[in-house]
Scaffold this motif. Structure first.
Motif, PDB file in Angstrom:
ATOM      1  N   VAL A 742       0.200  -1.267   0.173  1.00  0.00           N
ATOM      2  CA  VAL A 742       0.066   0.077   0.182  1.00  0.00           C
ATOM      3  C   VAL A 742       1.160   1.106  -0.325  1.00  0.00           C
ATOM      4  O   VAL A 742       0.554   1.944  -0.745  1.00  0.00           O
ATOM      5  CB  VAL A 742      -1.439   0.400   0.730  1.00  0.00           C
ATOM      6  CG1 VAL A 742      -1.363   1.172   1.263  1.00  0.00           C
ATOM      7  CG2 VAL A 742      -2.234  -0.916   0.969  1.00  0.00           C
ATOM      8  N   PHE A 743       1.861   0.887   1.336  1.00  0.00           N
ATOM      9  CA  PHE A 743       2.529   2.837   0.932  1.00  0.00           C
ATOM     10  C   PHE A 743       2.953   2.426   0.057  1.00  0.00           C
ATOM     11  O   PHE A 743       4.039   4.010  -0.589  1.00  0.00           O
ATOM     12  CB  PHE A 743       3.028   3.001   2.388  1.00  0.00           C
ATOM     13  CG  PHE A 743       2.399   3.105   3.884  1.00  0.00           C
ATOM     14  CD1 PHE A 743       2.353   4.049   3.358  1.00  0.00           C
ATOM     15  CD2 PHE A 743       1.467   2.438   3.999  1.00  0.00           C
ATOM     16  CE1 PHE A 743       1.345   5.111   4.602  1.00  0.00           C
ATOM     17  CE2 PHE A 743       0.725   2.808   5.164  1.00  0.00           C
ATOM     18  CZ  PHE A 743       0.752   3.852   5.282  1.00  0.00           C
ATOM     19  N   ALA A 744       4.724   1.497  -0.795  1.00  0.00           N
ATOM     20  CA  ALA A 744       4.758   1.713  -1.424  1.00  0.00           C
ATOM     21  C   ALA A 744       3.964   2.112  -2.903  1.00  0.00           C
ATOM     22  O   ALA A 744       5.013   2.821  -3.799  1.00  0.00           O
ATOM     23  CB  ALA A 744       5.508   0.543  -2.247  1.00  0.00           C
ATOM     24  N   ARG A 749       2.931   6.661  -6.989  1.00  0.00           N
ATOM     25  CA  ARG A 749       1.416   7.395  -6.673  1.00  0.00           C
ATOM     26  C   ARG A 749       0.921   6.573  -7.666  1.00  0.00           C
ATOM     27  O   ARG A 749       0.716   7.232  -9.170  1.00  0.00           O
ATOM     28  CB  ARG A 749       2.037   9.155  -7.598  1.00  0.00           C
ATOM     29  CG  ARG A 749       2.876   9.697  -6.648  1.00  0.00           C
ATOM     30  CD  ARG A 749       2.712  11.031  -6.912  1.00  0.00           C
ATOM     31  NE  ARG A 749       1.101  11.704  -6.073  1.00  0.00           N
ATOM     32  CZ  ARG A 749       1.243  12.555  -5.054  1.00  0.00           C
ATOM     33  NH1 ARG A 749       1.629  12.714  -3.894  1.00  0.00           N
ATOM     34  NH2 ARG A 749      -0.528  13.641  -5.326  1.00  0.00           N
ATOM     35  N   ASP A 750       1.127   5.343  -7.624  1.00  0.00           N
ATOM     36  CA  ASP A 750       0.261   4.459  -9.073  1.00  0.00           C
ATOM     37  C   ASP A 750      -1.245   4.460  -7.906  1.00  0.00           C
ATOM     38  O   ASP A 750      -1.204   3.001  -7.767  1.00  0.00           O
ATOM     39  CB  ASP A 750       0.536   3.374  -8.872  1.00  0.00           C
ATOM     40  CG  ASP A 750       0.396   2.322 -10.787  1.00  0.00           C
ATOM     41  OD1 ASP A 750      -0.371   2.695 -10.424  1.00  0.00           O
ATOM     42  OD2 ASP A 750       1.584   1.563 -10.669  1.00  0.00           O
ATOM     43  N   PHE A 770      -5.095   2.514   3.003  1.00  0.00           N
ATOM     44  CA  PHE A 770      -5.395   3.429   2.023  1.00  0.00           C
ATOM     45  C   PHE A 770      -5.417   4.070   2.351  1.00  0.00           C
ATOM     46  O   PHE A 770      -4.993   5.651   1.489  1.00  0.00           O
ATOM     47  CB  PHE A 770      -6.362   2.290   1.402  1.00  0.00           C
ATOM     48  CG  PHE A 770      -5.610   0.725   0.601  1.00  0.00           C
ATOM     49  CD1 PHE A 770      -5.929   0.191  -0.817  1.00  0.00           C
ATOM     50  CD2 PHE A 770      -6.497  -0.719   1.723  1.00  0.00           C
ATOM     51  CE1 PHE A 770      -5.289  -0.748  -0.435  1.00  0.00           C
ATOM     52  CE2 PHE A 770      -5.706  -1.264   1.669  1.00  0.00           C
ATOM     53  CZ  PHE A 770      -5.513  -1.741   0.262  1.00  0.00           C
ATOM     54  N   VAL A 771      -6.384   5.090   3.313  1.00  0.00           N
ATOM     55  CA  VAL A 771      -6.976   6.349   3.403  1.00  0.00           C
ATOM     56  C   VAL A 771      -6.043   6.706   3.919  1.00  0.00           C
ATOM     57  O   VAL A 771      -5.510   8.213   3.490  1.00  0.00           O
ATOM     58  CB  VAL A 771      -7.712   6.477   4.817  1.00  0.00           C
ATOM     59  CG1 VAL A 771      -8.352   7.851   4.633  1.00  0.00           C
ATOM     60  CG2 VAL A 771      -9.357   5.295   4.192  1.00  0.00           C
ATOM     61  N   GLU A 776      -1.349  10.586   3.724  1.00  0.00           N
ATOM     62  CA  GLU A 776       0.554  10.844   3.150  1.00  0.00           C
ATOM     63  C   GLU A 776       0.375  11.795   1.899  1.00  0.00           C
ATOM     64  O   GLU A 776       1.147  12.472   2.297  1.00  0.00           O
ATOM     65  CB  GLU A 776       0.483  10.002   4.002  1.00  0.00           C
ATOM     66  CG  GLU A 776       0.639   9.791   4.839  1.00  0.00           C
ATOM     67  CD  GLU A 776       1.915   8.032   5.955  1.00  0.00           C
ATOM     68  OE1 GLU A 776       2.963   8.084   5.089  1.00  0.00           O
ATOM     69  OE2 GLU A 776       2.006   7.908   6.637  1.00  0.00           O
ATOM     70  N   ALA A 777      -0.002  11.332   1.040  1.00  0.00           N
ATOM     71  CA  ALA A 777       0.539  11.874  -0.933  1.00  0.00           C
ATOM     72  C   ALA A 777       0.435  13.242  -0.518  1.00  0.00           C
ATOM     73  O   ALA A 777       0.016  13.507  -1.647  1.00  0.00           O
ATOM     74  CB  ALA A 777       0.071  10.392  -1.303  1.00  0.00           C
ATOM     75  N   ASP A 778      -1.410  13.998   0.326  1.00  0.00           N
ATOM     76  CA  ASP A 778      -1.740  14.840  -0.196  1.00  0.00           C
ATOM     77  C   ASP A 778      -2.782  14.210  -1.118  1.00  0.00           C
ATOM     78  O   ASP A 778      -3.305  15.264  -1.457  1.00  0.00           O
ATOM     79  CB  ASP A 778      -0.661  15.733  -0.160  1.00  0.00           C
ATOM     80  CG  ASP A 778      -1.215  16.727   0.186  1.00  0.00           C
ATOM     81  OD1 ASP A 778      -2.391  17.339   0.312  1.00  0.00           O
ATOM     82  OD2 ASP A 778      -0.968  18.201  -0.834  1.00  0.00           O
TER      83      ASP A 778
END
Length: 832
Positions: A742-744, A749-750, A770-771, A776-778
């Motif tokens: 998930v975090f990878a 940003r895929d 997931f949320v 975190e990726a804004d």
């Protein structure tokens, strides 16, 4: 009558009195003729050295053909002798240094040194060095140094025999041009100004050349202004304080100059022949000796003459001159003022009246009280004069009488220092003890004070007079350790026939007298003399480990040294022993010695962990500590990983993997280290896989990262197959797998792949990660896809509120921008 007899021995020179008491008569030696020998007498009552003068004619069969160097004390008692075997030509001169070392200089410039026991001190010294064709023709000694003049008028100096440094001084000036000379002109005489009296701190040599005098130093030669008519000078001698020069001129005059040759006094002698000896008597008079007459010249016009029917040798002292003859030793000195005030004929000084009062008191005469009344106001000065006069006397009965007079006067004197007489008694007891003919050190009280008691004790023990030295040390309250230690070392040297056990008892009996004495030093001397067993027994009594342990190592007692070092708890000592044994012993023997001693073993392991891994591995293997070897191998593998060359698929990873696999093998042999065995196995497997990934991707970013980081990196690089392989190989749980993926995916940003991944099956970790990854990726919009899928209502409410707040902030921002735009249009200035 007593006063008259004492003063009758004096001689008046100007306004000063001189006396010449006999120190020893007769001398203890037999059949000694000073005129046929070269003689060296040490100052401060030191020993006498004699050796036959090979320039004198000897009657056939009158004495042994063997030429001997003979040493005596000042009373003529034989100390030692040795056959003179030294080569190098004729003996030019001999003298005693300050530490009673006899220095002999032969024609080729070789210096031989002997101690007071006639033992040669190695190594010899060559003054001339590479000047092989030169010969020494004259030498002048002082203290611990000497100046030599060669047959080509070169000047060499040895400033200190302890440093053994030879200095060549500047060359004297050549003869004036045009003078026809058949051979090089040598100095008429040589004198030396000692370094302690010069401004430069270096020796200055006075050479009487032709009609003048030159001063030679290391870097320059200076001509001194000798008064016209005085040159050439036949004899020169510098005073004891280095301020005056007494010289005998060519026409029979004695002249006294300053060291810059400003004339201060002269006396016309009766003979134009130069004297055999010229010497200062203190600082007030000069002695000149011819065949049968000793002439003493002072500042007055009338000299004093002493006649001798035997040869003499003058020995200058700080307060007079010792006169050595074939049969006696005398001391010519200025009579002290205190002695003059008491014994001068017709003296009425307070000290004389006090001395006379004692005589009346002994005869029970009332005149004693009358004398005391006359000097009552000057009684302290009278008592002090009697004490001082007693100190200057060599006659014991006269000492006793003067001290009784002082004690008698002290009884009526309340303000005199009570311990003054006691101190003088102590000093005189010491002086009388060393003046005994068996000891033969005739010190005056002034010489004793200048020499100091500690130096006197050092000279006594060097002469092996240990008992007297010990008693003097004890009497004066001085440290006895030096005496006892020197005695012990001498006893070991001289007792080769005594068994070690018996000699140990003899030594301990005396060594125990002094607390804190260094048994280690005595033990070292025993070892030096080849008595290792005695040395080992002595060192057992040394309480200081810091001195005990190094000596035990030097005598080969390594095991005992290690035991003593570990018992002391001093880690520095333990390391000293460890390194010493490490270098000398075989590894297995070394390991056996330290295994039973915990401190030594631990210190060795601590050191070897940092610097000697291979040696430490041998140690652990010899003890069966396989797991420790495995840990070392593992540590080495990490060290290889820190190598900057271990990158981009470096072949260094191969040896690393082998080290880890070897560690795994060693761990697996012990049941207690199952975890470590498994960890090492997986570590090797992981590094191998990471190495393959680096080769495949050509990026040095995998090795030494964790399993999670490896999976994450593979997903980021888009290598999902490799990531799945790592997951499968290391049995990564589904929960961890989902978290990592998930975090990878969010990192790259895929979002499509993330959404697809969320739909594969119900995530075991839920949708919250997931949320969080989207936020975190804004990417709040992406997070909205997963918020409704949250199972926990509170989590949905929390994230929904967060999204609403986010939307409100966006609306507020848009409203502010619109307001700013409208205001700008209203006033045309860009502000409301």
């Amino acid at each position: 009558m007593a006063n008259v007899s004492v003063a009758a021995e004096w001689q008046l020179l100007g306004d000063r009195y001189y006396r010449k008491p006999e120190l020893y008569h007769p001398m203890q030696w037999r059949h000694i003729d000073l005129s046929r020998n070269k003689v060296a007498c040490a100052p401060f009552g030191g020993p006498v050295a004699l050796i036959r003068d090979d320039s004198k004619i000897v009657q056939l069969y009158s004495e042994s053909a063997l030429r001997k160097l003979r040493l005596f004390n000042s009373a003529g008692v034989s100390l030692s002798d040795v056959v003179w075997k030294n080569t190098g030509g004729r003996l030019i001169g001999l003298s005693w240094s300050d530490d009673h070392t006899l220095v002999c200089i032969v024609q080729d410039g070789t210096v031989y040194r002997y101690n007071v026991h006639a033992e040669l001190i190695e190594p010899n010294l060559s003054i001339l060095g590479h000047y092989f064709d030169e010969n020494v023709v004259e030498c002048v000694f002082w203290g611990n140094g000497v100046v030599c003049v060669t047959d080509t008028c070169k000047v060499f100096a040895v400033p200190d025999f302890k440093t053994r440094t030879v200095v060549r001084l500047a060359d004297p000036p050549p003869p004036p041009p045009g003078e026809l000379e058949l051979e090089l002109e040598l100095p008429h005489c040589v004198a030396v100004i000692e370094p302690q009296y010069t401004l430069s701190g270096n020796v200055e040599v006075l050479l009487a050349i032709r009609d003048g005098v030159v001063m030679v130093e290391e870097d320059e030669v200076q001509a001194l202004p000798v008064p016209p008519g005085d040159g050439p000078l036949q004899k020169m001698v510098v005073s004891g304080n280095g301020r005056f020069v007494a010289a005998f001129t060519h026409d029979g005059r004695l002249a006294v100059y300053s060291t810059r040759f400003e004339k201060m006094f002269e006396y016309q002698c009766e003979s134009a022949l130069p004297p055999e000896q010229l010497a200062w008597c203190g600082l007030d008079s000069v002695l000149l000796y011819w065949d049968d007459m000793l002439l003493m010249v002072g500042p007055s016009d009338e000299p004093v003459r002493y006649l001798y029917d035997e040869p003499i040798v003058l020995v200058p002292e700080c307060d007079g001159v010792r006169i050595l003859t074939n049969t006696s030793m005398e001391f010519l000195q200025l009579v002290p003022n205190s002695t003059v005030s008491i014994f001068k004929i017709g003296s009425t000084s307070p000290a004389a009246l006090l001395y006379d009062a004692l005589d009346h008191f002994d005869r029970r005469s009332a005149k004693a009280d009358e004398n005391l009344r006359l000097i009552r106001s000057s009684l302290p000065e009278a008592v002090e004069a009697c004490v001082d006069a007693a100190g200057h006397e060599f006659d014991v009965s006269r000492q006793r009488t003067l001290l009784r007079a002082a004690s008698y006067g002290q009884a009526f004197c309340s303000n005199f220092q009570r311990d003054r007489i006691q101190e003088m008694c102590k000093t005189l007891r010491v002086l009388n003890a060393v003046r005994n003919p068996e000891i033969g050190i005739p010190l005056s009280i002034q010489q004793y004070k200048l020499l100091t008691p500690s130096v006197l004790i050092g000279r006594l023990i060097n002469a092996h007079r240990h008992l007297l030295a010990l008693r003097i040390s004890e009497y004066l309250g001085m440290n006895q350790e030096v005496v006892i230690m020197h005695w012990a070392c001498s006893k070991i040297t001289a007792s080769l026939a005594i068994p070690d056990a018996a000699l140990l008892e003899i030594l301990l009996d005396k060594l125990r007298l002094c607390k804190g004495i260094s048994y280690a030093a005595v033990s070292a001397h025993a070892d030096k003399n080849g008595r290792r067993k005695l040395a080992a027994m002595l060192i057992e009594h040394e309480p200081r480990s810091s001195k005990q342990v190094p000596l035990l190592l030097s005598i080969g007692e390594e095991d005992t040294a290690l035991m003593k070092a570990t018992e002391s708890g001093d880690t520095d000592l333990v390391y000293l022993v460890l390194f010493h044994i490490w270098q000398k012993k075989q590894p297995l023997e070394f390991f056996g010695m330290i295994q039973a001693r915990m401190l030594a073993r631990d210190l060795f392991i601590t050191y070897a962990r940092c610097y000697k891994h291979e040696f430490l591995k041998d140690f652990f293997l010899s003890n069966g500590q396989l797991q420790e070897v495995a840990f070392l191998l593992w540590k080495e593998s990490w060290a290889k990983g820190k190598n900057p060359m271990a990158s981009r698929g470096s072949p260094l990873h191969g040896p690393r993997i082998k080290l880890i696999e070897k560690a795994h093998s060693l761990f697996s042999e012990t049941k207690e280290h199952t975890f470590e065995s498994k960890a090492a196995e997986e570590h090797a497997k992981l590094i191998r896989m990471q190495h393959e990934l680096e080769v495949t991707t050509k990026q040095a970013i995998f090795v030494d990262s964790s399993i999670s980081d490896t999976i994450r990196t593979c997903i980021v690089l888009g290598n999902h197959r490799a990531a799945m392989k790592v997951k499968t190989e290391f049995k990564v749980s589904e929960k961890r797998w989902y978290w990592l993926k998930v975090f990878a995916l969010a990192t790259i940003r895929d979002w499509d792949a993330l959404e697809k991944f969320s739909k594969e099956k119900r995530p075991p970790i839920g949708y919250r990660p997931f949320v969080e990854a989207c936020i975190e990726a804004d990417e709040k919009g992406e997070a909205l896809k997963y918020i409704p899928k949250l199972a926990d209502p509170r989590e949905r409410a929390e994230f929904s509120g967060l999204m609403i707040t986010h939307v409100k902030l966006i609306i507020a921002f848009i409203f502010l921008c619109l307001l700013a735009f409208l205001c700008s249009d209203w006033n045309g200035q860009g502000s409301c």
